[in-house]
Design a protein around this motif. Sequence first.
Motif, PDB file in Angstrom:
ATOM      1  N   PRO A   1      15.176  12.230  43.053  1.00 50.55           N
ATOM      2  CA  PRO A   1      14.425  11.728  44.208  1.00 50.55           C
ATOM      3  C   PRO A   1      14.846  12.434  45.488  1.00 50.55           C
ATOM      4  O   PRO A   1      15.970  12.922  45.613  1.00 50.55           O
ATOM      5  N   ARG A   2      13.917  12.480  46.453  1.00 50.92           N
ATOM      6  CA  ARG A   2      14.204  13.158  47.713  1.00 50.92           C
ATOM      7  C   ARG A   2      15.255  12.421  48.529  1.00 50.92           C
ATOM      8  O   ARG A   2      16.022  13.028  49.269  1.00 50.92           O
ATOM      9  N   GLN A   3      15.282  11.107  48.427  1.00 52.02           N
ATOM     10  CA  GLN A   3      16.236  10.317  49.192  1.00 52.02           C
ATOM     11  C   GLN A   3      17.303   9.753  48.261  1.00 52.02           C
ATOM     12  O   GLN A   3      17.048   9.483  47.093  1.00 52.02           O
ATOM     13  N   GLY A   4      18.488   9.548  48.811  1.00 54.05           N
ATOM     14  CA  GLY A   4      19.574   8.989  48.022  1.00 54.05           C
ATOM     15  C   GLY A   4      20.349  10.068  47.288  1.00 54.05           C
ATOM     16  O   GLY A   4      20.090  11.272  47.398  1.00 54.05           O
ATOM     17  N   GLY A   5      21.331   9.622  46.487  1.00 58.79           N
ATOM     18  CA  GLY A   5      22.169  10.549  45.754  1.00 58.79           C
ATOM     19  C   GLY A   5      21.476  11.097  44.522  1.00 58.79           C
ATOM     20  O   GLY A   5      20.386  10.681  44.144  1.00 58.79           O
ATOM     21  N   ARG A   6      22.122  12.047  43.881  1.00 60.42           N
ATOM     22  CA  ARG A   6      21.577  12.652  42.672  1.00 60.42           C
ATOM     23  C   ARG A   6      21.661  11.663  41.518  1.00 60.42           C
ATOM     24  O   ARG A   6      22.587  10.872  41.408  1.00 60.42           O
ATOM     25  N   TRP A   7      20.665  11.742  40.649  1.00 63.00           N
ATOM     26  CA  TRP A   7      20.670  10.901  39.460  1.00 63.00           C
ATOM     27  C   TRP A   7      21.769  11.349  38.495  1.00 63.00           C
ATOM     28  O   TRP A   7      22.189  12.504  38.495  1.00 63.00           O
ATOM     29  N   ALA A   8      22.181  10.398  37.666  1.00 66.99           N
ATOM     30  CA  ALA A   8      23.093  10.748  36.580  1.00 66.99           C
ATOM     31  C   ALA A   8      22.358  11.647  35.585  1.00 66.99           C
ATOM     32  O   ALA A   8      21.133  11.731  35.584  1.00 66.99           O
ATOM     33  N   ASP A   9      23.109  12.339  34.747  1.00 72.60           N
ATOM     34  CA  ASP A   9      22.547  13.311  33.809  1.00 72.60           C
ATOM     35  C   ASP A   9      21.393  12.704  33.018  1.00 72.60           C
ATOM     36  O   ASP A   9      21.536  11.646  32.389  1.00 72.60           O
ATOM     37  N   HIS A  10      20.248  13.370  33.054  1.00 74.61           N
ATOM     38  CA  HIS A  10      19.051  12.862  32.395  1.00 74.61           C
ATOM     39  C   HIS A  10      19.291  12.636  30.900  1.00 74.61           C
ATOM     40  O   HIS A  10      18.924  11.594  30.346  1.00 74.61           O
ATOM     41  N   ARG A  11      19.858  13.610  30.239  1.00 76.37           N
ATOM     42  CA  ARG A  11      19.965  13.530  28.783  1.00 76.37           C
ATOM     43  C   ARG A  11      20.865  12.373  28.362  1.00 76.37           C
ATOM     44  O   ARG A  11      20.535  11.644  27.412  1.00 76.37           O
ATOM     45  N   THR A  12      21.974  12.182  29.049  1.00 75.65           N
ATOM     46  CA  THR A  12      22.874  11.088  28.701  1.00 75.65           C
ATOM     47  C   THR A  12      22.206   9.733  28.901  1.00 75.65           C
ATOM     48  O   THR A  12      22.279   8.845  28.041  1.00 75.65           O
ATOM     49  N   VAL A  13      21.537   9.559  30.039  1.00 77.50           N
ATOM     50  CA  VAL A  13      20.902   8.277  30.342  1.00 77.50           C
ATOM     51  C   VAL A  13      19.754   7.997  29.382  1.00 77.50           C
ATOM     52  O   VAL A  13      19.606   6.882  28.867  1.00 77.50           O
ATOM     53  N   ILE A  14      18.922   9.005  29.108  1.00 76.14           N
ATOM     54  CA  ILE A  14      17.781   8.791  28.213  1.00 76.14           C
ATOM     55  C   ILE A  14      18.257   8.546  26.792  1.00 76.14           C
ATOM     56  O   ILE A  14      17.658   7.757  26.055  1.00 76.14           O
ATOM     57  N   ASN A  15      19.337   9.177  26.379  1.00 77.83           N
ATOM     58  CA  ASN A  15      19.918   8.852  25.077  1.00 77.83           C
ATOM     59  C   ASN A  15      20.331   7.381  25.027  1.00 77.83           C
ATOM     60  O   ASN A  15      20.182   6.715  23.997  1.00 77.83           O
ATOM     61  N   GLY A  16      20.858   6.866  26.150  1.00 79.38           N
ATOM     62  CA  GLY A  16      21.196   5.444  26.203  1.00 79.38           C
ATOM     63  C   GLY A  16      19.973   4.557  26.082  1.00 79.38           C
ATOM     64  O   GLY A  16      20.009   3.519  25.417  1.00 79.38           O
ATOM     65  N   VAL A  17      18.859   4.968  26.713  1.00 78.51           N
ATOM     66  CA  VAL A  17      17.615   4.201  26.592  1.00 78.51           C
ATOM     67  C   VAL A  17      17.122   4.211  25.148  1.00 78.51           C
ATOM     68  O   VAL A  17      16.731   3.174  24.598  1.00 78.51           O
ATOM     69  N   PHE A  18      17.151   5.385  24.501  1.00 77.25           N
ATOM     70  CA  PHE A  18      16.717   5.473  23.108  1.00 77.25           C
ATOM     71  C   PHE A  18      17.601   4.614  22.204  1.00 77.25           C
ATOM     72  O   PHE A  18      17.110   3.956  21.280  1.00 77.25           O
ATOM     73  N   PHE A  19      18.906   4.613  22.465  1.00 78.36           N
ATOM     74  CA  PHE A  19      19.824   3.806  21.649  1.00 78.36           C
ATOM     75  C   PHE A  19      19.488   2.329  21.776  1.00 78.36           C
ATOM     76  O   PHE A  19      19.450   1.607  20.778  1.00 78.36           O
ATOM     77  N   ARG A  20      19.240   1.877  22.995  1.00 76.86           N
ATOM     78  CA  ARG A  20      18.924   0.460  23.186  1.00 76.86           C
ATOM     79  C   ARG A  20      17.594   0.089  22.565  1.00 76.86           C
ATOM     80  O   ARG A  20      17.455  -0.970  21.938  1.00 76.86           O
ATOM     81  N   VAL A  21      16.565   0.942  22.689  1.00 77.00           N
ATOM     82  CA  VAL A  21      15.255   0.649  22.106  1.00 77.00           C
ATOM     83  C   VAL A  21      15.344   0.609  20.590  1.00 77.00           C
ATOM     84  O   VAL A  21      14.675  -0.200  19.932  1.00 77.00           O
ATOM     85  N   ARG A  22      16.172   1.464  20.014  1.00 81.22           N
ATOM     86  CA  ARG A  22      16.325   1.486  18.555  1.00 81.22           C
ATOM     87  C   ARG A  22      17.080   0.269  18.042  1.00 81.22           C
ATOM     88  O   ARG A  22      16.742  -0.298  17.004  1.00 81.22           O
ATOM     89  N   THR A  23      18.118  -0.167  18.752  1.00 81.32           N
ATOM     90  CA  THR A  23      19.002  -1.221  18.244  1.00 81.32           C
ATOM     91  C   THR A  23      18.717  -2.591  18.839  1.00 81.32           C
ATOM     92  O   THR A  23      19.103  -3.600  18.265  1.00 81.32           O
ATOM     93  N   ASN A  24      18.091  -2.625  20.054  1.00 80.56           N
ATOM     94  CA  ASN A  24      17.784  -3.868  20.758  1.00 80.56           C
ATOM     95  C   ASN A  24      19.033  -4.664  21.113  1.00 80.56           C
ATOM     96  O   ASN A  24      19.015  -5.900  21.142  1.00 80.56           O
ATOM     97  N   ILE A  25      20.115  -3.978  21.418  1.00 81.23           N
ATOM     98  CA  ILE A  25      21.307  -4.679  21.883  1.00 81.23           C
ATOM     99  C   ILE A  25      21.124  -5.040  23.356  1.00 81.23           C
ATOM    100  O   ILE A  25      20.230  -4.529  24.031  1.00 81.23           O
ATOM    101  N   ALA A  26      21.950  -5.952  23.850  1.00 82.59           N
ATOM    102  CA  ALA A  26      21.908  -6.280  25.273  1.00 82.59           C
ATOM    103  C   ALA A  26      22.311  -5.056  26.090  1.00 82.59           C
ATOM    104  O   ALA A  26      23.160  -4.259  25.678  1.00 82.59           O
ATOM    105  N   TRP A  27      21.703  -4.910  27.256  1.00 81.40           N
ATOM    106  CA  TRP A  27      21.994  -3.743  28.085  1.00 81.40           C
ATOM    107  C   TRP A  27      23.487  -3.651  28.404  1.00 81.40           C
ATOM    108  O   TRP A  27      24.066  -2.561  28.437  1.00 81.40           O
ATOM    109  N   ARG A  28      24.110  -4.790  28.627  1.00 78.69           N
ATOM    110  CA  ARG A  28      25.533  -4.779  28.970  1.00 78.69           C
ATOM    111  C   ARG A  28      26.410  -4.315  27.813  1.00 78.69           C
ATOM    112  O   ARG A  28      27.581  -3.978  28.012  1.00 78.69           O
ATOM    113  N   ASP A  29      25.862  -4.314  26.591  1.00 79.75           N
ATOM    114  CA  ASP A  29      26.644  -3.927  25.416  1.00 79.75           C
ATOM    115  C   ASP A  29      26.467  -2.462  25.041  1.00 79.75           C
ATOM    116  O   ASP A  29      26.902  -2.047  23.959  1.00 79.75           O
ATOM    117  N   LEU A  30      25.808  -1.661  25.892  1.00 78.46           N
ATOM    118  CA  LEU A  30      25.656  -0.241  25.602  1.00 78.46           C
ATOM    119  C   LEU A  30      27.021   0.423  25.423  1.00 78.46           C
ATOM    120  O   LEU A  30      27.956   0.126  26.172  1.00 78.46           O
TER     121      LEU A  30
END
Length: 298
Positions: free
Chosen positions: A22-51
């Motif tokens: 985004p133009r404003q604010g700090g840089r995002w965390a690494d795309h690949r790491t974060v999206i891998n976390g999203v895929f892991f949660r969608v596959r397993t349906n664990i609570a977000w806090r348990d990632l």
Amino acid sequence: MKRHDLTDEEWERLAPLLPGNPRQGGRWADHRTVINGVFFRVRTNIAWRDLPPWYGNWKTVYNRHRRCSMDGTWEKILDGLRAGCEAAEGEDWTLSVDSTVVRAHQHAAGARQAPPADFPVKGTPLDHKPVKGREALGRSRGGLSTKVHLVADQRCRPIARIISPGQHADSPYFRRVLERVRVVRPGLGRPRKRPGRVLADKAYSSRGNRAYLRRRGIKAVIPIKKDQQANRLKQGSRGGRPPGFDADRYKERNTAERCVNKLKGYRAVALRTDKRERVYQGTIDVASIRIWLRDPAS
């Protein structure tokens, strides 16, 4: 590489479709790491806090998923992955329509409701009647549920989706889900929105749905219900001719059911735990993205 993470080949196809920082604010965390976390949660349906900790802060992963769901980023990524998927079939591009009921966990209920327009003052008690089917949640014999209306192609890949409360009927959503079909053409040209043929079961057999397909020049492969057939015969010549039905092509309708099975292989789709309708739609889109990455358009 951890289990459920993107392979290098999948990442090469996905990376060009991702938004920049985004133009404003700090840089995002690494795309690949974060999206891998999203895929892991969608596959397993664990609570977000348990990632697992190797995906970084769970709040960062959740916020990225929520933001991409709300602003339509996941849908834009799907548009890019689906580009040109109809080219091999040409004018005979065939789609199947079906729906499936998804049980909603008790944690999916209880999303905050915005105050009514008649009482915009902050702190006004919410004593008005709640909206029926709010957040696409319905209550039936099985409890809370959501219905996913889906359009799939002949390779069992999702083309379009909408969701509704679980107790809603299938037929009223036939036109709505077909109007969401939009396949971008490579290069110049308008997106393709009309297939050559649509397959659906008896639940979608209605005069209005057939007329809608006829107006758009789409061939309908939908069996007629027995009561509709008996009513037509009862009217005699006034009942008109029976609608055409290609029994051989109808055998291909199971592609929609097989697509549903693919999506429900992702546990966050099979059991809804997301409170917000848009976030759950994003969860379905993330599962669809993985399906398209594993079976690309070209």
